[in-house]
Design a protein around this motif. Structure first.
Motif, short mmCIF file in Angstrom:
data_model
loop_
_atom_site.label_atom_id
_atom_site.label_comp_id
_atom_site.label_asym_id
_atom_site.label_seq_id
_atom_site.Cartn_x
_atom_site.Cartn_y
_atom_site.Cartn_z
N ASP A 64 0.83 -1.22 0.00
CA ASP A 64 0.00 0.00 0.00
C ASP A 64 0.86 1.26 0.00
O ASP A 64 0.55 2.24 -0.70
CB ASP A 64 -0.92 -0.02 1.22
N ASP A 65 1.97 1.27 0.75
CA ASP A 65 2.86 2.44 0.77
C ASP A 65 3.46 2.71 -0.60
O ASP A 65 3.50 3.87 -1.08
CB ASP A 65 3.98 2.22 1.80
N LYS A 66 3.90 1.67 -1.26
CA LYS A 66 4.50 1.84 -2.59
C LYS A 66 3.45 2.28 -3.60
O LYS A 66 3.71 3.12 -4.49
CB LYS A 66 5.16 0.54 -3.05
N LEU A 67 2.26 1.71 -3.51
CA LEU A 67 1.20 2.10 -4.43
C LEU A 67 0.86 3.58 -4.25
O LEU A 67 0.66 4.32 -5.24
CB LEU A 67 -0.04 1.24 -4.21
N LEU A 108 3.25 10.06 -7.78
CA LEU A 108 4.14 10.44 -8.88
C LEU A 108 3.37 10.49 -10.19
O LEU A 108 3.63 11.35 -11.06
CB LEU A 108 5.31 9.45 -8.98
N ILE A 109 2.44 9.56 -10.38
CA ILE A 109 1.63 9.56 -11.62
C ILE A 109 0.83 10.84 -11.71
O ILE A 109 0.73 11.47 -12.78
CB ILE A 109 0.72 8.31 -11.64
N ARG A 110 0.24 11.23 -10.56
CA ARG A 110 -0.52 12.47 -10.58
C ARG A 110 0.37 13.69 -10.88
O ARG A 110 -0.01 14.59 -11.65
CB ARG A 110 -1.24 12.66 -9.24
N ARG A 168 11.24 9.95 -10.16
CA ARG A 168 10.75 8.71 -10.77
C ARG A 168 11.06 7.55 -9.83
O ARG A 168 12.04 7.58 -9.09
CB ARG A 168 11.43 8.50 -12.12
N PRO A 169 10.24 6.48 -9.85
CA PRO A 169 10.52 5.31 -8.99
C PRO A 169 11.86 4.69 -9.36
O PRO A 169 12.28 4.71 -10.52
CB PRO A 169 9.37 4.35 -9.29
N TYR A 201 11.48 -1.04 -8.39
CA TYR A 201 10.70 -0.56 -7.24
C TYR A 201 9.49 -1.45 -6.98
O TYR A 201 9.04 -1.59 -5.86
CB TYR A 201 10.26 0.89 -7.53
N GLU A 202 9.01 -2.08 -8.06
CA GLU A 202 7.83 -2.93 -7.92
C GLU A 202 8.15 -4.33 -7.38
O GLU A 202 7.25 -5.13 -7.10
CB GLU A 202 7.14 -3.07 -9.28
N ASN A 203 9.41 -4.65 -7.21
CA ASN A 203 9.82 -5.99 -6.76
C ASN A 203 9.46 -6.17 -5.28
O ASN A 203 9.77 -5.32 -4.44
CB ASN A 203 11.32 -6.17 -6.97
N MET A 204 8.82 -7.34 -4.95
CA MET A 204 8.43 -7.65 -3.55
C MET A 204 9.08 -8.97 -3.08
O MET A 204 8.66 -9.56 -2.09
CB MET A 204 6.92 -7.78 -3.43
N SER A 205 10.10 -9.40 -3.81
CA SER A 205 10.69 -10.71 -3.49
C SER A 205 11.41 -10.73 -2.16
O SER A 205 11.71 -11.82 -1.63
CB SER A 205 11.66 -11.12 -4.60
#
Length: 382
Positions: free
Chosen positions: A267-270, A276-278, A328-329, A333-337
């Motif tokens: 949730d924090d990353k989202l 940033l998208i906004r 920018r991320p 950044y999307e990795n959750m491994s």
């Protein structure tokens, strides 16, 4: 054996069971015989000897016979004095119906006497004595023959079988000992052998009854043990199920904690990426608007107006160029491994869960320890 039943025929003038009542025959003979059968002790096979005791199952015994059976079934009762066995009495089984009789500390002397049977025995014996006294001599003699049913020797007529050959193990008569085939044998009075063997048989019956009681007690004990084994096994299965349910609850609780950690970081990353998208969206929208304004300015034909408009647009483009370097991320950044869990050691530990005491450890225990519990304590050994 060399003997036969030697009953003499009744002498002339004597009266048998079928003679007329005037002849002094035995009145109510069958009834008296049936009564006599009812007064026979099932242990010694003789008429009850007083005192007669009545068991809870309503069967009667000579108190001596009852005591013999009781002593055979409880051999330690007399020798232990005031110990717990003597204080709590004992048990034996009725020889007639096998009903278990529980006695208090008084033993068979605590059983109630059957005074009715004792009175019937006294009346019966008085009747028999009176009947024999009132018989005529020849009737008495004939009755005596019928009552005794003496056996006579086949080789020596009229000789009664009154001795027992110990060498040949057979009853015989005195003439056979003096002149016959048993003259070189060891003999003993038949009455002595009769009394001894009857005593031995009575003792054997008592011992067999006691042995049967012991076997029955062992069978009952083993049946109770089977039921205890079933109950203990069921109880241990329930305890084992409870332990694994507790373990499963711990695992489920920990899983929920770890799932919550993943959800929070997700949730924090989202939220950060969407912010940033906004931001990039707003910058893009402003850039598109500026491009449209620049295109319109390019179409302006009046030079003063164009110059003034172009100057404003160029200033805005300069400002937008300076602010175009928006955050920018990071890469991956999307990795959750990094939330992976290593369960190899834990899985190995769980697969080796065992009972704390170990299955089979009780095989070395003393089987006679009746106070020990048969069930295992369930735990986990890693």
């Amino acid at each position: 054996m060399n003997f036969a039943l030697g009953l003499k025929p009744p002498s002339a003038g004597s009266s048998g069971p079928g003679s007329s009542r005037g002849g002094g025959g035995r009145r109510g003979g069958p009834a008296m015989e049936n009564l006599e059968k009812q007064l026979i002790c099932p242990v010694c096979l003789e008429m009850f000897s007083k005192p007669v005791v009545i068991l809870p199952c309503q069967h009667n015994l000579c108190r001596k016979c009852a005591n013999d059976i009781f002593q055979s079934a409880n051999p330690l009762w007399q020798t232990r004095g005031s110990t717990s066995i003597a204080a709590s009495g004992g048990r034996f089984r009725c020889p007639s119906c096998r009903h278990e009789v529980a006695l208090d500390r008084h033993g068979v002397y605590g059983l109630q006497r059957n005074l009715l049977v004792e009175n019937i025995i006294d009346i019966y014996r008085q009747q028999e004595t009176s009947r024999l006294v009132n018989m005529k001599p020849e009737q008495h003699h004939h009755h005596h023959q019928q009552q005794q049913q003496k056996l006579t020797c086949e080789e020596h007529e009229e000789e009664k079988i009154n001795i027992y050959c110990l060498s040949c193990e057979t009853p015989t008569c005195s003439m056979c000992k003096v002149f016959g085939r048993h003259k070189d044998c060891d003999v003993e009075p038949l009455s002595s052998v009769y009394a001894r063997q009857k005593t031995e048989l009575s003792d054997g019956i008592a011992m067999l009854v006691a042995s049967n009681d012991h076997i029955q007690a062992v069978i009952c004990q083993m049946e109770e043990m089977c039921q205890a084994l079933k109950d203990n096994g069921e109880r241990q299965r329930e305890k084992l199920g409870d332990c694994f349910q507790t373990l499963a609850a711990i695992l489920e609780e920990r899983k929920q904690e770890l799932v919550a950690l993943i959800s929070r970081q997700q949730d924090d990353k989202l939220r950060h990426v969407r912010a940033l998208i906004r931001c990039h969206g707003d910058h893009l929208e402003a850039a598109v608007t500026l491009v449209e304004s620049a295109i319109q300015c390019m179409e302006e034909r009046h030079m003063p107006v164009f110059v003034q408009s172009a100057k404003d647009i160029l200033e805005k483009m300069t400002v937008m160029a300076r602010t175009s370097n928006i955050e920018r991320p990071s890469v991956s950044y999307e990795n959750m491994s990094h939330f992976g869990v290593d369960i190899e050691d834990v899985a190995d530990m769980l697969s080796n869960i065992d009972f704390c005491s170990g299955v089979g450890d009780d095989d070395d225990d003393d089987d006679d320890d009746e106070d020990s519990e048969s069930d295992l304590d369930v735990g986990f050994r890693y």
